[in-house]
Scaffold this motif. Structure first.
Motif, PDB file in Angstrom:
ATOM      1  N   LEU A 255       0.817  -1.210   0.000  1.00 57.58           N
ATOM      2  CA  LEU A 255       0.000   0.000   0.000  1.00 57.58           C
ATOM      3  C   LEU A 255       0.853   1.263   0.000  1.00 57.58           C
ATOM      4  N   THR A 256       1.974   1.254   0.716  1.00 51.62           N
ATOM      5  CA  THR A 256       2.766   2.482   0.759  1.00 51.62           C
ATOM      6  C   THR A 256       3.618   2.669  -0.489  1.00 51.62           C
ATOM      7  N   SER A 257       3.843   1.596  -1.264  1.00 50.26           N
ATOM      8  CA  SER A 257       4.689   1.744  -2.456  1.00 50.26           C
ATOM      9  C   SER A 257       3.938   2.359  -3.632  1.00 50.26           C
ATOM     10  N   ILE A 258       2.622   2.462  -3.524  1.00 51.70           N
ATOM     11  CA  ILE A 258       1.841   3.100  -4.588  1.00 51.70           C
ATOM     12  C   ILE A 258       1.769   4.602  -4.291  1.00 51.70           C
ATOM     13  N   PRO A 259       2.122   5.455  -5.286  1.00 54.39           N
ATOM     14  CA  PRO A 259       2.147   6.894  -5.011  1.00 54.39           C
ATOM     15  C   PRO A 259       0.810   7.406  -4.502  1.00 54.39           C
ATOM     16  N   LYS A 260       0.870   8.315  -3.535  1.00 53.08           N
ATOM     17  CA  LYS A 260      -0.360   8.911  -3.007  1.00 53.08           C
ATOM     18  C   LYS A 260      -0.763  10.105  -3.856  1.00 53.08           C
ATOM     19  N   ARG A 261      -2.046  10.425  -3.860  1.00 52.12           N
ATOM     20  CA  ARG A 261      -2.540  11.609  -4.570  1.00 52.12           C
ATOM     21  C   ARG A 261      -1.830  12.860  -4.050  1.00 52.12           C
ATOM     22  N   GLY A 262      -1.428  13.708  -4.977  1.00 57.58           N
ATOM     23  CA  GLY A 262      -0.841  14.976  -4.579  1.00 57.58           C
ATOM     24  C   GLY A 262       0.633  14.902  -4.224  1.00 57.58           C
ATOM     25  N   LEU A 263       1.196  13.690  -4.234  1.00 52.57           N
ATOM     26  CA  LEU A 263       2.609  13.543  -3.896  1.00 52.57           C
ATOM     27  C   LEU A 263       3.436  13.609  -5.173  1.00 52.57           C
ATOM     28  N   GLY A 264       4.567  14.330  -5.117  1.00 55.70           N
ATOM     29  CA  GLY A 264       5.405  14.437  -6.306  1.00 55.70           C
ATOM     30  C   GLY A 264       6.694  13.666  -6.159  1.00 55.70           C
ATOM     31  N   LYS A 265       7.493  13.696  -7.244  1.00 53.22           N
ATOM     32  CA  LYS A 265       8.697  12.870  -7.275  1.00 53.22           C
ATOM     33  C   LYS A 265       9.822  13.374  -6.385  1.00 53.22           C
ATOM     34  N   GLU A 266       9.611  14.524  -5.701  1.00 60.20           N
ATOM     35  CA  GLU A 266      10.638  15.016  -4.777  1.00 60.20           C
ATOM     36  C   GLU A 266      10.827  14.021  -3.642  1.00 60.20           C
ATOM     37  N   VAL A 267       9.758  13.313  -3.306  1.00 55.65           N
ATOM     38  CA  VAL A 267       9.820  12.322  -2.235  1.00 55.65           C
ATOM     39  C   VAL A 267       9.915  10.925  -2.850  1.00 55.65           C
ATOM     40  N   PRO A 268      11.024  10.205  -2.632  1.00 60.11           N
ATOM     41  CA  PRO A 268      11.117   8.858  -3.196  1.00 60.11           C
ATOM     42  C   PRO A 268      10.042   7.949  -2.596  1.00 60.11           C
ATOM     43  N   LEU A 269       9.571   6.998  -3.400  1.00 61.69           N
ATOM     44  CA  LEU A 269       8.557   6.072  -2.918  1.00 61.69           C
ATOM     45  C   LEU A 269       9.200   5.007  -2.031  1.00 61.69           C
ATOM     46  N   PRO A 270       8.496   4.611  -0.967  1.00 61.34           N
ATOM     47  CA  PRO A 270       8.986   3.460  -0.201  1.00 61.34           C
ATOM     48  C   PRO A 270       8.931   2.234  -1.116  1.00 61.34           C
ATOM     49  N   THR A 271       9.944   1.396  -1.091  1.00 58.86           N
ATOM     50  CA  THR A 271       9.949   0.246  -1.998  1.00 58.86           C
ATOM     51  C   THR A 271      10.026  -1.058  -1.221  1.00 58.86           C
ATOM     52  N   ILE A 272       9.710  -2.151  -1.921  1.00 56.37           N
ATOM     53  CA  ILE A 272       9.952  -3.487  -1.381  1.00 56.37           C
ATOM     54  C   ILE A 272      11.164  -4.009  -2.143  1.00 56.37           C
TER      55      ILE A 272
ATOM     56  N   HIS B 241      -0.628  19.602 -11.197  1.00 60.63           N
ATOM     57  CA  HIS B 241      -1.624  19.932 -10.168  1.00 60.63           C
ATOM     58  C   HIS B 241      -2.872  20.554 -10.782  1.00 60.63           C
ATOM     59  N   VAL B 242      -2.719  21.259 -11.905  1.00 58.49           N
ATOM     60  CA  VAL B 242      -3.893  21.841 -12.564  1.00 58.49           C
ATOM     61  C   VAL B 242      -4.749  20.730 -13.174  1.00 58.49           C
ATOM     62  N   ILE B 243      -4.086  19.785 -13.853  1.00 62.99           N
ATOM     63  CA  ILE B 243      -4.815  18.690 -14.491  1.00 62.99           C
ATOM     64  C   ILE B 243      -5.623  17.914 -13.444  1.00 62.99           C
ATOM     65  N   PHE B 244      -5.030  17.699 -12.269  1.00 62.02           N
ATOM     66  CA  PHE B 244      -5.737  16.914 -11.259  1.00 62.02           C
ATOM     67  C   PHE B 244      -6.727  17.722 -10.438  1.00 62.02           C
ATOM     68  N   ASN B 245      -6.404  18.981 -10.166  1.00 59.38           N
ATOM     69  CA  ASN B 245      -7.277  19.738  -9.274  1.00 59.38           C
ATOM     70  C   ASN B 245      -8.315  20.590  -9.993  1.00 59.38           C
ATOM     71  N   SER B 246      -7.972  21.073 -11.194  1.00 60.96           N
ATOM     72  CA  SER B 246      -9.020  21.762 -11.942  1.00 60.96           C
ATOM     73  C   SER B 246      -8.955  21.419 -13.424  1.00 60.96           C
ATOM     74  N   PRO B 247      -9.257  20.156 -13.730  1.00 60.88           N
ATOM     75  CA  PRO B 247      -9.307  19.768 -15.133  1.00 60.88           C
ATOM     76  C   PRO B 247     -10.405  20.565 -15.824  1.00 60.88           C
ATOM     77  N   ALA B 248     -10.209  20.869 -17.112  1.00 60.05           N
ATOM     78  CA  ALA B 248     -11.225  21.650 -17.813  1.00 60.05           C
ATOM     79  C   ALA B 248     -11.797  20.883 -18.996  1.00 60.05           C
TER      80      ALA B 248
END
Ligand SMILES: Nc1ncnc2c1ncn2[C@@H]1O[C@H](COP(=O)(O)OP(=O)(O)OP(=O)(O)O)[C@@H](O)[C@H]1O
Ligand SMILES: Nc1ncnc2c1ncn2[C@@H]1O[C@H](COP(=O)(O)OP(=O)(O)O)[C@@H](O)[C@H]1O
Ligand code: SF4
Ligand SMILES: [Mg+2]
Ligand SMILES: [Mg+2]
Lengths: 325, 339
Positions: A255-272, B241-248
């Motif tokens: 569950l934690t290895s799948i990216p969360k909504r709103g999270l970007g690539k600045e934070v590496p994903l936890p891996t198995i 973030h635009v595509i996900f938060n305010s798609p048009a």
């Protein structure tokens, strides 16, 4: 009594390369009208478990080594061969990932449906056609009348899966086993098919066993969940507990290895670390041990048993996680 | 402003459909239709859309594995479509591709070392010894041990094979990589390893990515900007973030809605959209999404909506109603499905 109960199922495949220990001590139950999800990565034994319930494991090379499959308390493995067609249609029906392999390509949709109808109900040709049309409407096939004359290859993947659902439901089974029914489909079509299956389930008060590798599909559709890893069930509980209070390190890592909504690539994903083991020579002790972040000496030596950690929650780990997610 | 690394304008790719006794041309597959976009240096553009919408065709056309029907592709200031083949060969080392299927994209009869070294040989890059050293360094970079160099692809897991594919793609020190569904065929438990690797390589080597996927979750994570394709066209393109938060664009919204929820408490909010993707041989007139669109008005079947800037967010959207419906698209759509 549960509608379906599988106890200690063990299935091996004897191949040229050795013995594949595909399913090892799997136990699960399905209650009337409920949805059980089985989730796990490719090759972990989901399909073999389902085929065992249907008594469809190819033998040879497959062999059920141990276990019991109880349908309303009756042992499916002891059913006489001549009772199987009835068991497979009216009691339990199954649909597969690739609709093409399960639809005879030389028959029209009308013929495919009518054959099932006339086998099950003693009705004439005209009545069968009428019911076939109804069935197509129920599963949301537009322009059903003209579709009756089509051959399977003339239909899209989503349409074919709808036809298979229609065929499976014609006999009003008490349990539908759907083995990765949407894996080959696009997401918007997947959503339509899951929606359709849930609606029809409610209408017919049917139980559903949904097999998938996509934990999101589980979150969308299931009541209970069994998580499989390398031939074994490692955790089983209701869907809400599984997502909020899972206790097995594999479930947690997945569950934690799948990216969360709103999270970007600045934070590496936890891996198995590492990869899924071969079932020809599975690791001793806990099969997840070589990849587990909680592994101790004991995990490499001793098989963890599937034991209760809370009410309606079992997990197979010597050191189950304590904290919530 | 400096010029983008890649600038694609009005790209079209059509395939003839033949049939009948004389194999006459009976129509055309509109695989890529009038696609324009750019990618800045060091950026990741995610390309999403459902099966058959033209993602791979677009990728192949950019690196000229396939000839475009019309349009222009400017890479690092040079028009790739106008280059003579000798120079194209030379340019191509800067553009590499990673494929979905690590099983079929590696030659089973070559060792890992040979696979990674092959591009160096083809482009006569360095001496034999330098090539060997380079191969070891590349394998280390993608997290493989040097002693694996003499083994064959079938001895490796899917995740390891994809690492080998990445090492090979990096051999000629490209600046731009097209990754076509690079993790879709991998076990879920190893997908994150490969994603992390791609991100750290990008940082280390200042790579630019076109990341193709049908999985929105993954694309959201890795992309700076996202382009959404439907039936050969880009229907919306903008910052992640635009595509996900305010798609048009209503199609973007329905893709987001269709992705399975990540928490069972959120299930059942969005309903599926109706219908299926029409055939790219005879696409519907006007906006090709209109037969499935809950916001369609009669004019939608008459005009092909251009990809234009949205009045509030400024990102580009191909929908004539984009400015009026953006509010409604902030929430999941609950429209009745076909069943
Ligand atoms: N060589 C070809 N000849 C004819 N038609 C083609 C060819 N390659 C692709 N197409 C068609 O072009 C359209 C776009 O295909 P493409 O492979 O680019 O889709 P995609 O978005 O990559 O899909 P997927 O998600 O399934 O990989 C499809 O209708 C496809 O059938
Ligand atoms: N007919 C067969 N012959 C040999 N091995 C098989 C057969 N069917 C399944 N297996 C093996 O059993 C294991 C479990 O397979 P399966 O249940 O199909 O996995 P999945 O969880 O992907 O459905 C795998 O290692 C697979 O290779
Ligand atoms: S038994 Fe040990 S190795 Fe297995 S999951 Fe639990 S802690 Fe990890
Ligand atoms: Mg399977
Ligand atoms: Mg593709």
């Amino acid at each position: 009594m549960a509608l379906l109960e599988v106890r200690g199922l063990k299935v091996h495949f004897h191949t040229e390369t050795g013995v594949n220990q595909a399913v090892d001590d799997v136990s699960l139950t399905v209650e009337e009208g409920r949805t059980l999800g089985i989730v796990g990565e490719s090759g972990c034994g989901k399909s073999v478990t389902a085929l065992s319930i249907m008594r469809l494991v190819p033998d040879p090379p497959g062999r059920i080594i141990a276990g019991q499959i109880l349908w309303n308390g009756r042992d499916v493995m002891k059913l006489p061969v001549h009772d199987l067609p009835e068991f497979r249609g009216r009691e339990v029906a199954m649909i597969f990932q690739d609709p093409m392999t399960s639809l005879n390509p030389v028959f029209t949709i009308e013929r495919l449906l009518c054959e099932v109808i006339r086998k099950r109900f003693r009705v004439g040709k005209a009545e069968a056609r009428k019911r076939a049309l109804e069935a197509l409407n129920t599963v949301g096939i537009p322009d059903a009348e003209s579709r009756l004359g089509n051959y399977p290859h003339e239909l899209s993947g989503g349409m074919k899966q709808r036809i298979l659902i229609a065929m499976a439901l014609l006999c009003e089974p008490k349990l539908l086993i759907a083995d990765e029914p949407t894996t080959a489909l696009d997401v918007t079509i997947q959503k339509q098919i899951l929606y359709l299956m849930k609606n029809l389930q409610q209408k017919n008060n049917m139980a559903l066993m949904l097999i998938t590798h996509d934990i999101g599909v589980i979150a969308e559709t299931c009541d209970e969940v069994a998580v499989m890893y390398a031939g074994r069930i490692v955790e089983r509980t209701d869907v809400y507990t599984l997502f909020s209070h899972n206790r097995h390190p594999y479930t947690r890592s997945l569950l934690t290895s799948i990216p969360k909504r709103g999270l970007g690539k600045e934070v590496p994903l936890p891996t198995i670390e590492g990869s899924v083991p071969s079932l020809f020579n599975p690791p001793k002790g806990c099969r997840f041990a070589p990849r587990c972040f909680r592994r101790q000496e004991r995990c490499l030596l001793e098989d963890p048993q599937l034991l209760p950690v809370a009410e309606n929650h079992v997990t197979a780990c010597h050191f189950p996680l304590e904290d919530a997610v | 402003m400096t010029a983008p690394l890649l600038d694609v304008r009005n790209l079209v790719k059509r395939y003839p459909v033949r049939g009948g006794v004389f194999a006459r041309k009976r129509g055309e597959v509109h695989a890529v239709e009038d696609v324009s976009f750019f990618i800045e240096k060091g950026e990741t553009l995610g390309l999403v859309g459902e099966s058959g919408c033209g993602k791979s065709t677009l990728g192949r056309a950019i690196i000229r594995l396939e000839d475009a029907t019309s349009g222009s592709i400017t890479f690092d200031g040079e028009d790739l479509l106008a280059l003579p083949s000798r120079e194209l060969f030379d340019r191509r080392r800067h553009l590499q591709m990673i494929f979905q299927d690590p099983y079929s994209s590696l030659n089973p009869r070559m060792t890992v070392g040979e696979i990674v070294r092959e591009p160096l040989i083809i482009h006569r890059s360095g001496s034999r010894r330098e090539q060997h050293e380079e191969v070891s360094a590349l394998l280390e970079k993608v997290g493989m041990k040097a002693e694996m160099i003499d083994r064959y692809p079938h001895e490796f897991s899917g995740g390891q094979r994809q690492r080998i594919g990445i090492a090979r793609a990096l051999a000629l020190k490209p600046s731009f990589i097209i990754a076509d569904e690079p993790i879709s065929a991998l076990d879920v438990s190893v997908q994150a390893q490969v994603l992390n690797l791609m991100v750290s390589l990008q940082r280390e080597l200042n790579l630019t990515y076109l990341f193709i996927s049908h999985d929105l979750t993954v694309v959201e994570y890795i992309s700076d900007r996202i382009a959404v394709m439907y039936l050969g066209r880009i229907v919306e393109i903008g910052p992640t973030h635009v595509i996900f938060n305010s798609p048009a664009h209503p199609y973007t919204r329905s893709l987001i809605d269709a992705a399975p929820v990540r928490d069972p408490r959120l299930r059942g909010i969005a309903e599926p959209i109706r219908g299926e993707t029409p055939s790219p041989i005879n696409p519907p007139p006007g906006c090709t999404f209109h037969p499935r669109c809950p916001f369609a008005i009669p004019r939608c079947r008459e005009v092909v909506p251009p990809l234009e800037s949205h009045e509030t967010s400024g990102h580009r959207v191909a929908c004539i109603r984009k400015d009026e419906i953006v509010g409604e698209l902030k929430r999941p759509m609950a429209v009745s499905a076909s069943d």
